[in-house]
Design a protein around this motif. Structure first.
Motif, short mmCIF file in Angstrom:
data_model
loop_
_atom_site.label_atom_id
_atom_site.label_comp_id
_atom_site.label_asym_id
_atom_site.label_seq_id
_atom_site.Cartn_x
_atom_site.Cartn_y
_atom_site.Cartn_z
N PRO A 83 0.81 -1.22 0.00
CA PRO A 83 0.00 0.00 0.00
C PRO A 83 0.85 1.27 0.00
CG PRO A 83 0.07 -0.90 2.22
CD PRO A 83 0.90 -1.82 1.36
N GLU A 84 2.14 1.13 0.28
CA GLU A 84 3.05 2.29 0.37
C GLU A 84 4.47 1.75 0.35
OE1 GLU A 84 4.59 3.61 3.87
OE2 GLU A 84 4.92 1.45 3.85
N GLY A 85 5.45 2.63 0.23
CA GLY A 85 6.81 2.16 -0.02
C GLY A 85 7.73 2.06 1.19
N ARG A 124 -7.91 9.95 -6.50
CA ARG A 124 -7.75 8.85 -5.53
C ARG A 124 -8.12 7.54 -6.22
NH1 ARG A 124 -10.63 9.79 -0.02
NH2 ARG A 124 -12.44 8.98 -1.10
N TYR A 125 -7.16 6.63 -6.28
CA TYR A 125 -7.33 5.43 -7.08
C TYR A 125 -6.97 4.19 -6.28
CZ TYR A 125 -6.99 9.31 -10.28
OH TYR A 125 -7.19 10.52 -10.88
N HIS A 126 -7.36 3.04 -6.79
CA HIS A 126 -6.96 1.79 -6.12
C HIS A 126 -5.49 1.46 -6.39
CE1 HIS A 126 -11.32 0.21 -5.48
NE2 HIS A 126 -10.96 1.16 -4.65
N ILE A 127 -5.00 1.93 -7.54
CA ILE A 127 -3.55 1.82 -7.77
C ILE A 127 -3.03 3.23 -8.06
CG2 ILE A 127 -1.70 0.84 -9.18
CD1 ILE A 127 -3.48 -1.46 -9.89
N HIS A 128 -2.04 3.67 -7.30
CA HIS A 128 -1.40 4.95 -7.60
C HIS A 128 0.10 4.77 -7.56
CE1 HIS A 128 -0.96 5.09 -3.20
NE2 HIS A 128 0.02 5.97 -3.41
N HIS A 129 0.82 5.71 -8.12
CA HIS A 129 2.29 5.63 -8.18
C HIS A 129 2.91 6.71 -7.32
CE1 HIS A 129 0.93 3.39 -11.64
NE2 HIS A 129 2.11 2.81 -11.69
N ALA A 282 -6.12 17.09 -2.46
CA ALA A 282 -5.12 18.10 -2.82
C ALA A 282 -3.71 17.75 -2.37
CB ALA A 282 -5.51 19.45 -2.22
N ALA A 283 -3.55 16.69 -1.56
CA ALA A 283 -2.20 16.37 -1.07
C ALA A 283 -1.38 15.73 -2.19
CB ALA A 283 -2.28 15.42 0.13
N VAL A 284 -0.32 16.40 -2.60
CA VAL A 284 0.54 15.82 -3.64
C VAL A 284 1.68 15.02 -3.03
CG1 VAL A 284 0.03 17.35 -5.58
CG2 VAL A 284 1.74 18.04 -3.89
N GLY A 285 1.87 15.16 -1.73
CA GLY A 285 2.92 14.36 -1.11
C GLY A 285 3.01 14.64 0.37
N GLY A 286 3.65 13.71 1.07
CA GLY A 286 3.80 13.90 2.50
C GLY A 286 4.86 12.96 3.03
N GLY A 287 5.33 13.28 4.21
CA GLY A 287 6.35 12.41 4.79
C GLY A 287 6.54 12.69 6.26
N GLY A 306 11.54 10.24 5.62
CA GLY A 306 11.34 10.17 4.17
C GLY A 306 10.01 10.76 3.77
N PHE A 307 9.73 10.68 2.48
CA PHE A 307 8.43 11.18 1.98
C PHE A 307 7.99 10.35 0.78
CE2 PHE A 307 11.40 13.77 -0.63
CZ PHE A 307 10.93 13.42 -1.89
N GLY A 308 6.72 10.53 0.40
CA GLY A 308 6.19 9.96 -0.84
C GLY A 308 5.41 11.03 -1.59
N CYS A 309 5.60 11.10 -2.92
CA CYS A 309 4.85 12.05 -3.76
C CYS A 309 3.95 11.25 -4.68
CB CYS A 309 5.76 12.82 -4.71
SG CYS A 309 6.96 13.83 -3.95
N GLY A 310 2.68 11.56 -4.73
CA GLY A 310 1.75 10.88 -5.63
C GLY A 310 1.92 11.41 -7.05
P1 HAM Z 1 0.91 8.95 1.92
O1 HAM Z 1 0.62 10.34 2.39
O2 HAM Z 1 -0.06 7.90 2.26
O3 HAM Z 1 2.37 8.61 2.45
O4 HAM Z 1 1.06 8.96 0.35
C1 HAM Z 1 1.92 9.86 -0.31
C2 HAM Z 1 1.19 10.51 -1.47
O5 HAM Z 1 0.72 9.50 -2.37
C3 HAM Z 1 -0.07 11.29 -1.10
O6 HAM Z 1 0.24 12.59 -0.68
C4 HAM Z 1 -0.80 11.30 -2.43
O7 HAM Z 1 -0.26 12.30 -3.29
C5 HAM Z 1 -0.46 9.95 -3.02
N1 HAM Z 1 -1.55 8.99 -2.78
C6 HAM Z 1 -1.80 8.28 -1.66
N2 HAM Z 1 -2.89 7.50 -1.81
C7 HAM Z 1 -3.35 7.71 -3.06
C8 HAM Z 1 -4.44 7.21 -3.84
N3 HAM Z 1 -5.29 6.30 -3.34
N4 HAM Z 1 -4.60 7.66 -5.10
C9 HAM Z 1 -3.76 8.57 -5.62
N5 HAM Z 1 -2.70 9.08 -4.95
C10 HAM Z 1 -2.49 8.67 -3.69
C11 HAM Z 1 3.01 7.42 2.26
O8 HAM Z 1 2.65 6.55 1.51
C12 HAM Z 1 4.29 7.30 3.07
N6 HAM Z 1 4.90 6.00 2.77
C13 HAM Z 1 5.24 8.44 2.75
C14 HAM Z 1 6.51 8.34 3.53
C15 HAM Z 1 7.69 7.90 3.08
N7 HAM Z 1 6.65 8.66 4.81
C16 HAM Z 1 7.91 8.42 5.17
N8 HAM Z 1 8.54 7.95 4.12
#
Ligand code: HAM
Length: 425
Positions: A83-85, A124-129, A282-287, A306-310
């Motif tokens: 679900p996340e990296g 918001r999708y079931h698969i995102h990158h 509106a969240a393009v990324g977070g960490g 760390g962070f993740g950017c959608g």
């Molecule tokens: P997250 O906030 O869940 O953090 O996801 C990071 C970004 O991925 C979100 O801000 C958003 O842009 C995008 N995203 C998340 N879910 C979806 C979805 N269902 N559809 C489209 N875009 C989506 C993490 O995943 C953490 N692993 C970040 C992190 C890394 N924290 C520490 N290291």
């Protein structure tokens, strides 16, 4: 019998060739910025043991409770689609011993798909990158600031504007515990007015109530103590240093003491970036910082952040903002011919041009000249090369610039050189 059409599963998107160059552009910048900040690429499996996410992301997180795709494979192993990296990256660096040396510092980045069962809607999708980075081994605020700077630098290079960076801190273990107690004391008298989910969270994971968008929860949280007010001395000093570093690097931000994020692993600094033009998602990324995860997963105690950017949201925001993305598609040369002998000639020329690195194509279905030129125009060819009996007899080709209509006769042995010259303009 009518055959039922099979469609893509709900909440998933196809990437078609016409969209590919946008993805290449942002992914190219992700590779480049990572190299500039000295992060190395890591690729981990799209599924992992279910235990990893339950332990890593947290049993009580909404993610593990209702958003993971869990399954058993044919060998009876319990697996979960990533679900996340962050959890997978931590598992891999531990497993391969990258953190075994005392004082190890490891900096990795990844680009790849994640799978979450969230209610699909725009953005918001079931698969995102995600493009994400993780830095292990440094507990100092400088590392938090480097991650945030890298992320904002990435957006800037992509051409994204109208950004808002919010930061907060949940502090160390001690702070988190204290804050949890403060919040429970504040919300318990209002238990009955909370949503059903938040009543459960009050016992299991009260901080998550602050993240609820439901009006009854928002109302109940009004006037709640802020996380920052509960920070221990050390956590406060760390957070102030992060803020000071961002200020001196001229990264605009606001402190938002209501910011909490969806995973249980976070410990100190948290941040989220939103972009204009996206609507509700509106969240393009977070960490954030997660100093206990590595130990929790069986590694030696190692601080990390760390962070993740959608990437889907990033591209949606760029589009909504009318950003002009460079088109990285190569200019195409189209070969056309009159007759079978010319076709044999063009098949050889096709291989020659491709060997010289020139994007080239031709009709393979035996169409007439009109059909061939139509295909060239549909493919957006920059140049066409036409060959017929006359050209074969005099050892030349007719080279036409599609945009200007200009046509010249080019000796056969100069075609590659001439095209290189024209394409480099
Ligand atoms: P997250 O906030 O869940 O953090 O996801 C990071 C970004 O991925 C979100 O801000 C958003 O842009 C995008 N995203 C998340 N879910 C979806 C979805 N269902 N559809 C489209 N875009 C989506 C993490 O995943 C953490 N692993 C970040 C992190 C890394 N924290 C520490 N290291």
């Amino acid at each position: 019998m009518a055959v039922m059409k099979i469609q893509a599963p709900k909440g998933t998107l196809d990437l078609l060739p016409a969209e590919a160059s946008k993805w290449h552009f942002v992914e190219g910048l992700a590779h480049e910025i990572s190299a500039i900040y000295h992060y190395g690429e890591i690729r981990t499996p799209i599924f992992e043991s279910t235990d990893l996410f339950h332990r890593g992301v947290g049993e009580t997180s909404d993610m593990v409770r209702k958003e993971t795709y869990d399954f058993e494979d044919r060998g009876g192993r319990k697996l979960t689609l990533r679900p996340e990296g962050t959890a997978g990256a931590a598992r891999a660096v531990i497993e391969h011993g990258l953190l075994d040396q005392q004082g190890s510092r490891v900096k990795v980045y990844y680009i790849g798909p994640n799978v979450r069962y969230e209610r699909p809607q725009k953005g918001r999708y079931h698969i995102h990158h995600q493009f994400g980075i993780e830095a292990y081994g440094v507990s100092e605020a400088e590392q938090d600031a480097e991650c945030i700077q890298l992320q904002m630098d990435f957006y800037r290079r992509c051409g994204l504007k109208d950004l808002a960076l919010r930061v907060n801190s949940l502090g160390d273990r001690e702070t988190k515990q204290k804050y949890r107690e403060m919040l429970v004391a504040f919300l318990s008298p209002k238990r009955a007015s909370l949503s059903e989910d938040s009543q459960r969270r009050l016992d299991e994971n009260p901080l998550r109530i602050l993240d609820s968008k439901l009006p009854e929860d928002v109302a109940a949280c009004e006037g709640a103590p802020s996380a920052i007010s509960a920070l221990s001395e050390a956590s406060r000093a760390h957070f102030e240093r992060v803020c000071a570093l961002l200020t001196s690097a001229q990264v605009p931000f606001t402190v938002d003491s209501t910011l909490v994020r969806g995973f249980d692993y976070y410990t100190g600094t948290l941040w989220e970036v939103t972009a204009g033009g996206l609507g509700s998602q509106a969240a393009v990324g977070g960490g954030g910082r997660y100093d206990n995860l590595v130990e929790h997963l069986g590694g030696r105690p190692t601080p990390a952040v760390g962070f993740g950017c959608g990437l889907e949201r990033l591209l949606l925001a760029l589009e909504a903002q009318g950003a002009a993305l460079p088109n990285s598609d190569r200019k195409l040369v189209w070969l056309a011919q009159h007759g079978d002998v010319a076709k044999e000639h063009n098949l050889k020329l096709l291989a020659e041009l491709r060997a010289a690195g020139i994007a080239t194509d031709m009709d393979l279905a035996g169409r007439g000249m009109k059909g061939q030129l139509k295909a060239a125009s549909n493919a957006n060819a920059a140049f066409t090369i036409v060959v017929g009996d006359d050209e074969l007899a005099t050892n030349v080709v007719q080279l036409k610039n599609f945009a200007t209509g200009e046509q010249t006769s080019v000796p056969r042995d100069q075609v590659v050189g001439k095209l290189h010259e024209l394409l480099s303009r």
